[in-house]
Each structure stands twice: as C-alpha cells, then as structure tokens.
Design a protein around this motif. Structure first.
Motif, PDB file in Angstrom:
ATOM      1  N   TYR A  82     -55.654 -53.932 -23.182  1.00 28.53           N
ATOM      2  CA  TYR A  82     -55.073 -53.534 -24.476  1.00 28.53           C
ATOM      3  C   TYR A  82     -54.886 -52.020 -24.545  1.00 28.53           C
ATOM      4  CZ  TYR A  82     -55.287 -52.651 -29.630  1.00 28.53           C
ATOM      5  OH  TYR A  82     -55.079 -52.214 -30.917  1.00 28.53           O
ATOM      6  N   TRP A  83     -55.881 -51.242 -24.108  1.00 26.84           N
ATOM      7  CA  TRP A  83     -55.717 -49.777 -24.157  1.00 26.84           C
ATOM      8  C   TRP A  83     -54.502 -49.360 -23.330  1.00 26.84           C
ATOM      9  CZ3 TRP A  83     -58.443 -49.716 -28.060  1.00 26.84           C
ATOM     10  CH2 TRP A  83     -59.779 -50.068 -28.129  1.00 26.84           C
ATOM     11  N   ASN A  84     -54.333 -50.004 -22.174  1.00 29.49           N
ATOM     12  CA  ASN A  84     -53.184 -49.649 -21.334  1.00 29.49           C
ATOM     13  C   ASN A  84     -51.856 -50.138 -21.915  1.00 29.49           C
ATOM     14  OD1 ASN A  84     -54.294 -48.208 -19.093  1.00 29.49           O
ATOM     15  ND2 ASN A  84     -55.296 -50.099 -18.478  1.00 29.49           N
ATOM     16  N   SER A  85     -51.927 -51.076 -22.823  1.00 31.75           N
ATOM     17  CA  SER A  85     -50.706 -51.620 -23.437  1.00 31.75           C
ATOM     18  C   SER A  85     -50.121 -50.691 -24.495  1.00 31.75           C
ATOM     19  CB  SER A  85     -50.999 -52.986 -24.085  1.00 31.75           C
ATOM     20  OG  SER A  85     -51.340 -53.952 -23.107  1.00 31.75           O
ATOM     21  N   MET A  86     -50.859 -49.603 -24.805  1.00 35.46           N
ATOM     22  CA  MET A  86     -50.400 -48.672 -25.855  1.00 35.46           C
ATOM     23  C   MET A  86     -50.304 -47.259 -25.300  1.00 35.46           C
ATOM     24  SD  MET A  86     -52.619 -49.754 -29.178  1.00 35.46           S
ATOM     25  CE  MET A  86     -54.254 -49.576 -28.463  1.00 35.46           C
ATOM     26  N   LYS A  87     -49.467 -46.457 -25.941  1.00 36.83           N
ATOM     27  CA  LYS A  87     -49.472 -45.027 -25.633  1.00 36.83           C
ATOM     28  C   LYS A  87     -48.904 -44.249 -26.817  1.00 36.83           C
ATOM     29  CE  LYS A  87     -45.085 -44.076 -23.456  1.00 36.83           C
ATOM     30  NZ  LYS A  87     -44.469 -43.462 -22.279  1.00 36.83           N
ATOM     31  N   ALA A 151     -57.868 -66.161 -17.186  1.00 37.02           N
ATOM     32  CA  ALA A 151     -58.787 -67.289 -16.966  1.00 37.02           C
ATOM     33  C   ALA A 151     -58.052 -68.455 -16.326  1.00 37.02           C
ATOM     34  CB  ALA A 151     -59.421 -67.726 -18.291  1.00 37.02           C
ATOM     35  N   GLN A 152     -56.758 -68.561 -16.616  1.00 37.93           N
ATOM     36  CA  GLN A 152     -55.934 -69.626 -16.007  1.00 37.93           C
ATOM     37  C   GLN A 152     -55.087 -69.095 -14.855  1.00 37.93           C
ATOM     38  OE1 GLN A 152     -55.490 -69.495 -19.755  1.00 37.93           O
ATOM     39  NE2 GLN A 152     -57.431 -70.599 -19.699  1.00 37.93           N
ATOM     40  N   GLY A 153     -55.418 -67.931 -14.362  1.00 34.35           N
ATOM     41  CA  GLY A 153     -54.668 -67.354 -13.246  1.00 34.35           C
ATOM     42  C   GLY A 153     -53.271 -66.901 -13.624  1.00 34.35           C
ATOM     43  N   LYS A 154     -53.028 -66.699 -14.929  1.00 35.24           N
ATOM     44  CA  LYS A 154     -51.702 -66.234 -15.362  1.00 35.24           C
ATOM     45  C   LYS A 154     -51.644 -64.714 -15.321  1.00 35.24           C
ATOM     46  CE  LYS A 154     -50.789 -70.294 -18.121  1.00 35.24           C
ATOM     47  NZ  LYS A 154     -50.903 -70.910 -19.443  1.00 35.24           N
ATOM     48  N   LYS A 155     -50.418 -64.196 -15.305  1.00 36.19           N
ATOM     49  CA  LYS A 155     -50.246 -62.751 -15.135  1.00 36.19           C
ATOM     50  C   LYS A 155     -49.841 -62.088 -16.450  1.00 36.19           C
ATOM     51  CE  LYS A 155     -47.537 -59.403 -12.455  1.00 36.19           C
ATOM     52  NZ  LYS A 155     -48.597 -58.497 -12.083  1.00 36.19           N
ATOM     53  N   PRO A 156     -50.776 -61.399 -17.115  1.00 37.77           N
ATOM     54  CA  PRO A 156     -50.419 -60.714 -18.357  1.00 37.77           C
ATOM     55  C   PRO A 156     -49.628 -59.435 -18.092  1.00 37.77           C
ATOM     56  CG  PRO A 156     -52.817 -60.735 -18.032  1.00 37.77           C
ATOM     57  CD  PRO A 156     -52.194 -61.248 -16.779  1.00 37.77           C
ATOM     58  N   LEU A 157     -48.732 -59.131 -19.018  1.00 35.55           N
ATOM     59  CA  LEU A 157     -47.947 -57.893 -18.928  1.00 35.55           C
ATOM     60  C   LEU A 157     -48.232 -56.957 -20.100  1.00 35.55           C
ATOM     61  CD1 LEU A 157     -44.454 -59.450 -18.064  1.00 35.55           C
ATOM     62  CD2 LEU A 157     -46.075 -58.401 -16.454  1.00 35.55           C
ATOM     63  N   LEU A 158     -48.694 -57.536 -21.214  1.00 36.29           N
ATOM     64  CA  LEU A 158     -48.857 -56.764 -22.459  1.00 36.29           C
ATOM     65  C   LEU A 158     -49.764 -57.556 -23.386  1.00 36.29           C
ATOM     66  CD1 LEU A 158     -47.585 -54.426 -24.323  1.00 36.29           C
ATOM     67  CD2 LEU A 158     -46.001 -56.197 -25.105  1.00 36.29           C
ATOM     68  N   THR A 159     -50.638 -56.850 -24.119  1.00 43.59           N
ATOM     69  CA  THR A 159     -51.409 -57.581 -25.137  1.00 43.59           C
ATOM     70  C   THR A 159     -51.617 -56.748 -26.377  1.00 43.59           C
ATOM     71  OG1 THR A 159     -53.292 -59.057 -25.497  1.00 43.59           O
ATOM     72  CG2 THR A 159     -53.794 -56.933 -24.485  1.00 43.59           C
ATOM     73  N   VAL A 160     -51.806 -57.454 -27.492  1.00 47.53           N
ATOM     74  CA  VAL A 160     -52.243 -56.813 -28.731  1.00 47.53           C
ATOM     75  C   VAL A 160     -53.463 -57.567 -29.255  1.00 47.53           C
ATOM     76  CG1 VAL A 160     -50.584 -58.099 -30.185  1.00 47.53           C
ATOM     77  CG2 VAL A 160     -51.549 -55.930 -30.995  1.00 47.53           C
ATOM     78  N   ASP A 161     -54.475 -56.780 -29.608  1.00 44.86           N
ATOM     79  CA  ASP A 161     -55.732 -57.308 -30.127  1.00 44.86           C
ATOM     80  C   ASP A 161     -55.526 -57.637 -31.602  1.00 44.86           C
ATOM     81  OD1 ASP A 161     -58.374 -57.679 -30.977  1.00 44.86           O
ATOM     82  OD2 ASP A 161     -59.152 -55.910 -29.934  1.00 44.86           O
ATOM     83  N   PHE A 182     -47.448 -51.736 -33.967  1.00 42.78           N
ATOM     84  CA  PHE A 182     -47.736 -51.816 -32.525  1.00 42.78           C
ATOM     85  C   PHE A 182     -46.423 -51.923 -31.740  1.00 42.78           C
ATOM     86  CE2 PHE A 182     -48.414 -54.309 -28.674  1.00 42.78           C
ATOM     87  CZ  PHE A 182     -49.501 -53.677 -28.081  1.00 42.78           C
ATOM     88  N   ILE A 183     -45.529 -52.787 -32.210  1.00 46.93           N
ATOM     89  CA  ILE A 183     -44.264 -53.015 -31.506  1.00 46.93           C
ATOM     90  C   ILE A 183     -43.352 -51.790 -31.615  1.00 46.93           C
ATOM     91  CG2 ILE A 183     -42.138 -54.399 -31.544  1.00 46.93           C
ATOM     92  CD1 ILE A 183     -44.023 -56.759 -32.579  1.00 46.93           C
ATOM     93  N   ASP A 184     -43.262 -51.228 -32.799  1.00 45.22           N
ATOM     94  CA  ASP A 184     -42.297 -50.133 -33.029  1.00 45.22           C
ATOM     95  C   ASP A 184     -42.775 -48.786 -32.485  1.00 45.22           C
ATOM     96  OD1 ASP A 184     -40.702 -51.930 -34.360  1.00 45.22           O
ATOM     97  OD2 ASP A 184     -41.358 -51.323 -36.366  1.00 45.22           O
ATOM     98  N   LYS A 185     -44.093 -48.555 -32.475  1.00 45.71           N
ATOM     99  CA  LYS A 185     -44.610 -47.206 -32.228  1.00 45.71           C
ATOM    100  C   LYS A 185     -45.576 -47.066 -31.058  1.00 45.71           C
ATOM    101  CE  LYS A 185     -42.648 -45.690 -36.052  1.00 45.71           C
ATOM    102  NZ  LYS A 185     -41.457 -44.789 -35.978  1.00 45.71           N
ATOM    103  N   LEU A 186     -46.086 -48.165 -30.541  1.00 43.46           N
ATOM    104  CA  LEU A 186     -47.221 -48.035 -29.614  1.00 43.46           C
ATOM    105  C   LEU A 186     -47.063 -48.696 -28.249  1.00 43.46           C
ATOM    106  CD1 LEU A 186     -50.121 -48.586 -32.203  1.00 43.46           C
ATOM    107  CD2 LEU A 186     -49.423 -46.419 -31.168  1.00 43.46           C
ATOM    108  N   ILE A 187     -46.223 -49.701 -28.112  1.00 38.09           N
ATOM    109  CA  ILE A 187     -46.165 -50.414 -26.821  1.00 38.09           C
ATOM    110  C   ILE A 187     -45.878 -49.444 -25.676  1.00 38.09           C
ATOM    111  CG2 ILE A 187     -44.836 -52.048 -25.399  1.00 38.09           C
ATOM    112  CD1 ILE A 187     -44.423 -53.788 -27.819  1.00 38.09           C
ATOM    113  N   ASN A 188     -46.659 -49.595 -24.613  1.00 36.70           N
ATOM    114  CA  ASN A 188     -46.472 -48.774 -23.412  1.00 36.70           C
ATOM    115  C   ASN A 188     -45.565 -49.547 -22.431  1.00 36.70           C
ATOM    116  OD1 ASN A 188     -46.639 -47.273 -21.092  1.00 36.70           O
ATOM    117  ND2 ASN A 188     -48.864 -47.041 -21.146  1.00 36.70           N
TER     118      ASN A 188
END
Ligand SMILES: [Fe+2]
Length: 196
Positions: A82-87, A151-161, A182-188
């Motif tokens: 999550y921290w890496n998903s924002m900037k 947990a299911q071996g899937k590949k996440p690209l982005l998350t929001v808590d 988050f979407i408008d101002k923070l997604i990395n």
C-alpha cells in the motif's frame, strides 16, 4: 525470516492534505509496526521462521489454526504494498503500459475508476481493494480483513487500504471521498508500471 518495518517511501507530511501526517504516524508507526512485531513473535521457533514472507502467507492462508500468523504476516505485506501504491503528486491519469491496458481492457479510465472505487466502497467492514494481473488481464478485486491476492498466488499491481484506521482521522465515515482522493491524487502509476 524476521520481518522488519520498512521506512515509508515518502515523508510523513508529503501526502498532505490528502492523508495527514497524523494518520501516517498511527498507520505506519503503530498499526503496521504492530503487525510486523506480532508476526515475528508468532513465527519465532516455528517452521515458518526460515521462509520468506510470501511463502508464509501462502502456506498459512487456508489453515485456521495458523490464522494469527496469516493475519499478521499478510497485513504486514499488504501495508508495505500500500505504501508503494501511493506517492506525493500521484494519481490522476495513468501513463505507460498500464494506461494502454486500462484503455484497451476497461474501455477507458472512467470505467476503471468506477470499478476500483466500487470495490473499495462495497468491501463490508475492513479490507482492501486491488488491481491485479491475471494472465495478461487486469482485474479489480476486493479482499476482507488481512486477505491478500498473493495468498492465492495472484499478482497485485495496486492496492488501497479500506480499514477505518487508513482514513478515519482525515475523512471520518466518508470512505468514498478517501477512495476518490486516493485515485485522483495519490496512486503511484510508476509503481504499477514497474510491475508490468
Ligand atoms: Fe492499514
């Protein structure tokens, strides 16, 4: 392995006014840190001590007797992601590889935004909304509590808590406003592209 609390990839006041320094002090220094410390306590002296974090998560995901290890380890992993998903100065229009995929697969940014926001807003109680990659397809999903796509071996690209501790000091009950911000101002988007 012993987990350590990673430093935030930005300074604690650099997401203001969208996420306050106070929120990050609690969220990173208290909540995330507690998951890391608790996970380390629980795996000490067990078979999991020698495994990497993702392996621990996969191996404990479906074992109710290991729910404490799973919950704390997965939450530690999810928060780092999550921290890496924002900037600072993030969000808005995607670019690069993810822009092309969103355009071609969702039919445009608006549809992605609608799905991602809806996933976060409709996650009942605590959890996470995700953009993941399945094969070569983007997909929006949500998970409850500590659950995580890895947990299911899937590949996440982005998350929001969407746990209340992520937004309550700044947005109180207005989770949809937090998600829009988050979407408008923070997604990395650089981070997302680095995973494709
Ligand atoms: Fe959190």
């Amino acid at each position: 392995m012993t987990m350590t609390l990673p430093e935030l990839p930005f300074s604690k006041d650099s997401l203001e006014p969208y996420i306050s320094k106070r929120t990050l002090e609690f969220h990173h220094d208290k909540h995330h840190n507690a998951y890391v410390q608790k996970a380390n306590q629980l795996i000490e002296g067990t078979e999991f001590e020698k495994m990497d974090v993702e392996e621990i998560i996969r191996k404990t995901a479906k074992d109710a007797s290991k729910s404490g290890i799973f919950n704390n380890t997965a939450q530690a992993w999810n928060h780092s992601f999550y921290w890496n998903s924002m900037k600072p100065k993030g969000g808005g229009k995607p670019f690069g590889a993810v822009e092309k995929m969103i355009r071609e697969q969702f039919g445009g940014l608006e549809k992605f935004v609608e799905e991602f926001k809806n996933a976060g807003a409709t996650q009942f109680g605590s959890g996470w909304a995700w953009l993941i990659l399945e094969g070569d397809k983007l997909k929006v999903i949500k998970t409850g509590n500590a659950d995580t796509p890895i947990a299911q071996g899937k590949k996440p690209l982005l998350t929001v808590d969407v746990w209340e501790h992520a937004y309550y000091l700044d947005y109180q009950n207005r989770r949809p406003d937090y998600l829009s911000t988050f979407i408008d101002k923070l997604i990395n988007w650089d981070f997302v592209n680095s995973l494709l």
